[in-house]
Design an enzyme around this catalytic site. Sequence first.
Site, PDB file in Angstrom:
ATOM      1  N   GLY A 250     -10.091   2.628  -4.772  1.00 58.77           N
ATOM      2  CA  GLY A 250     -11.094   2.462  -5.537  1.00 58.77           C
ATOM      3  C   GLY A 250     -10.355   2.251  -6.992  1.00 58.77           C
ATOM      4  N   ASP A 251      -9.261   3.029  -6.956  1.00 58.95           N
ATOM      5  CA  ASP A 251      -8.313   3.237  -8.154  1.00 58.95           C
ATOM      6  C   ASP A 251      -7.754   1.656  -8.354  1.00 58.95           C
ATOM      7  OD1 ASP A 251      -8.872   5.693  -8.378  1.00 58.95           O
ATOM      8  OD2 ASP A 251      -6.986   6.487  -7.075  1.00 58.95           O
TER       9      ASP A 251
HETATM   10  N1  LIG Z   1     -12.026  -1.016   4.962  1.00 65.50           N
HETATM   11  C1  LIG Z   1     -11.908  -2.147   3.897  1.00 65.50           C
HETATM   12  N2  LIG Z   1     -11.860  -3.138   4.216  1.00 65.50           N
HETATM   13  C2  LIG Z   1     -11.504  -4.135   2.811  1.00 65.50           C
HETATM   14  N3  LIG Z   1     -11.430  -3.742   1.681  1.00 65.50           N
HETATM   15  C3  LIG Z   1     -11.711  -2.248   1.464  1.00 65.50           C
HETATM   16  C4  LIG Z   1     -11.910  -1.219   2.524  1.00 65.50           C
HETATM   17  N4  LIG Z   1     -12.071  -0.053   1.922  1.00 65.50           N
HETATM   18  C5  LIG Z   1     -12.123  -0.329   0.603  1.00 65.50           C
HETATM   19  N5  LIG Z   1     -11.954  -1.628   0.472  1.00 65.50           N
HETATM   20  C6  LIG Z   1     -11.940  -2.210  -1.106  1.00 65.50           C
HETATM   21  O1  LIG Z   1     -11.621  -1.321  -2.051  1.00 65.50           O
HETATM   22  C7  LIG Z   1     -12.636  -1.175  -3.047  1.00 65.50           C
HETATM   23  C8  LIG Z   1     -12.854   0.258  -3.378  1.00 65.50           C
HETATM   24  O2  LIG Z   1     -13.321   1.001  -1.889  1.00 65.50           O
HETATM   25  P1  LIG Z   1     -13.905   2.195  -1.768  1.00 65.50           P
HETATM   26  O3  LIG Z   1     -15.564   1.692  -2.304  1.00 65.50           O
HETATM   27  O4  LIG Z   1     -13.793   3.052  -0.683  1.00 65.50           O
HETATM   28  O5  LIG Z   1     -13.682   3.083  -3.193  1.00 65.50           O
HETATM   29  P2  LIG Z   1     -13.566   4.541  -3.579  1.00 65.50           P
HETATM   30  O6  LIG Z   1     -14.562   5.521  -2.700  1.00 65.50           O
HETATM   31  O7  LIG Z   1     -13.638   4.908  -5.043  1.00 65.50           O
HETATM   32  O8  LIG Z   1     -12.047   4.639  -2.980  1.00 65.50           O
HETATM   33  P3  LIG Z   1     -11.012   5.883  -3.061  1.00 65.50           P
HETATM   34  O9  LIG Z   1     -11.801   7.262  -3.467  1.00 65.50           O
HETATM   35  O10 LIG Z   1     -10.410   6.024  -1.676  1.00 65.50           O
HETATM   36  O11 LIG Z   1      -9.807   5.435  -3.952  1.00 65.50           O
HETATM   37  C9  LIG Z   1     -13.988  -1.813  -1.909  1.00 65.50           C
HETATM   38  O12 LIG Z   1     -14.722  -2.394  -2.996  1.00 65.50           O
HETATM   39  C10 LIG Z   1     -13.072  -3.085  -1.333  1.00 65.50           C
HETATM   40  O13 LIG Z   1     -12.875  -4.096  -2.342  1.00 65.50           O
HETATM   41  O1  LIG Z   2      -9.086  15.729  -6.295  1.00 59.52           O
HETATM   42  P1  LIG Z   2      -9.496  14.678  -7.024  1.00 59.52           P
HETATM   43  O2  LIG Z   2      -8.813  14.718  -8.321  1.00 59.52           O
HETATM   44  O3  LIG Z   2     -10.953  14.244  -6.996  1.00 59.52           O
HETATM   45  O4  LIG Z   2      -8.625  13.468  -6.298  1.00 59.52           O
HETATM   46  C1  LIG Z   2      -7.381  13.301  -6.086  1.00 59.52           C
HETATM   47  C2  LIG Z   2      -7.217  12.205  -5.194  1.00 59.52           C
HETATM   48  O5  LIG Z   2      -7.842  12.411  -3.883  1.00 59.52           O
HETATM   49  O6  LIG Z   2      -7.691  10.785  -5.326  1.00 59.52           O
HETATM   50  C3  LIG Z   2      -6.764  10.058  -5.412  1.00 59.52           C
HETATM   51  C4  LIG Z   2      -7.216   8.441  -4.815  1.00 59.52           C
HETATM   52  O7  LIG Z   2      -8.228   9.020  -3.643  1.00 59.52           O
HETATM   53  C5  LIG Z   2      -5.356  10.551  -4.666  1.00 59.52           C
HETATM   54  O8  LIG Z   2      -4.416  10.091  -5.008  1.00 59.52           O
HETATM   55  C6  LIG Z   2      -5.688  11.990  -4.771  1.00 59.52           C
HETATM   56  O9  LIG Z   2      -5.142  12.854  -4.108  1.00 59.52           O
END
Ligand SMILES: Nc1ncnc2c1ncn2[C@@H]1O[C@H](COP(=O)(O)OP(=O)(O)OP(=O)(O)O)[C@@H](O)[C@H]1O
Ligand SMILES: O=P(O)(O)OC[C@@]1(O)O[C@H](CO)[C@@H](O)[C@@H]1O
Length: 308
Positions: A250-251
């Site tokens: 997501g980041d």
């Molecule tokens: N399994 C996957 N396959 C392909 N692309 C993915 C996958 N998981 C994540 N992505 C890509 O990353 C983007 C962000 O993922 P996600 O919706 O999981 O964000 P998030 O929940 O904010 O993630 P995180 O908190 O782990 O950083 C998706 O819109 C997609 O483009």
């Molecule tokens: O505890 P928070 O601040 O909600 O999330 C922190 C964290 O889980 O988010 C990033 C992306 O998943 C990781 O690098 C980190 O460990």
Amino acid sequence: MIYTVTLNPAIDYVMHPLTLDMGFTNRSSSEEIHIGGNGINISTLLNELGVSNVVLGIAAGFTGEYLIHRLQEKGIASSFVLLDKGNTRINVKLQGIVMTMVNGMGPKISQKKVDELLDRIDGIGEGDTLVLTGSIPKSLPDNMYDVIMRRLDGRGIRFVVDAPGDLLMESLSAKPFLIKPNNHEVGRIFGAQPETPEDCMPYAHKLHELGAQNVIVSCGGHGAALVDENDEEHIVPTAKIKLVNATGAGDSMVAGFIAKVNEGASFEDALIFASACGTATAGSKAIAKRSTIDRVVKALHKQMGIED
Ligand SMILES: Nc1ncnc2c1ncn2[C@@H]1O[C@H](COP(=O)(O)OP(=O)(O)OP(=O)(O)O)[C@@H](O)[C@H]1O
Ligand SMILES: O=P(O)(O)OC[C@@]1(O)O[C@H](CO)[C@@H](O)[C@@H]1O
């Protein structure tokens, strides 16, 4: 300049257990150590793209020193308020068939240190982008992002907010340039269970109406929905990859979107690039490298019938 704020940074300790049995000793087949926290992940990806940015945050102890040292090695500028006690947290990520995360609470932060950070943030002005993302440490007020945005109100700064439910909703009155909840967060906010970008589109419109200029709702492997500042809808799929570690996907998406918009790209192109950045990270051990991003962009363009 782009500034990212990480109030509660972390060392991400990623372990790959073969099995996970609660109450027993589990063995990891391999492990990695990465610097983390949402703002730091965004800065890391921006740096991969060659986009200058500055990490602002609060760090403590030996883990804090390690974090700052790794940022220096990567050539990422940072300005950390250092605490006298405690340690920057270590977040444990257990990557089995599914990912289980145990995130630390982080050190206690005094008002004096908060004021020191606010003084540094005060240097941000017209034309800058300020990214506020990640959890707020327990010792700080819940509305910390709101406090920061109000303090800087009227300076022509682009705010980007990626924060959990209540924090995100509170931020909307400051009319952030971009918010990026995922489908689960949107579901919690609106009492629904949207899965796909199509399911999320009505909620993205609501968040836009409530004040966010651009709203991306990411849906993991299903892709993402965007309602842009002109109230136009965009949907992007994801390229197919073998999932390695989705931490920071997501980041990476947020970083990719900001980088492209700052280059002057259309919102549609920025979203496609952002999706590729998220996928590239999901298919990497840590935040994606430039070469992986380039490969995924090509694959996604091909999948979408876009000529390079
Ligand atoms: N399994 C996957 N396959 C392909 N692309 C993915 C996958 N998981 C994540 N992505 C890509 O990353 C983007 C962000 O993922 P996600 O919706 O999981 O964000 P998030 O929940 O904010 O993630 P995180 O908190 O782990 O950083 C998706 O819109 C997609 O483009
Ligand atoms: O505890 P928070 O601040 O909600 O999330 C922190 C964290 O889980 O988010 C990033 C992306 O998943 C990781 O690098 C980190 O460990």
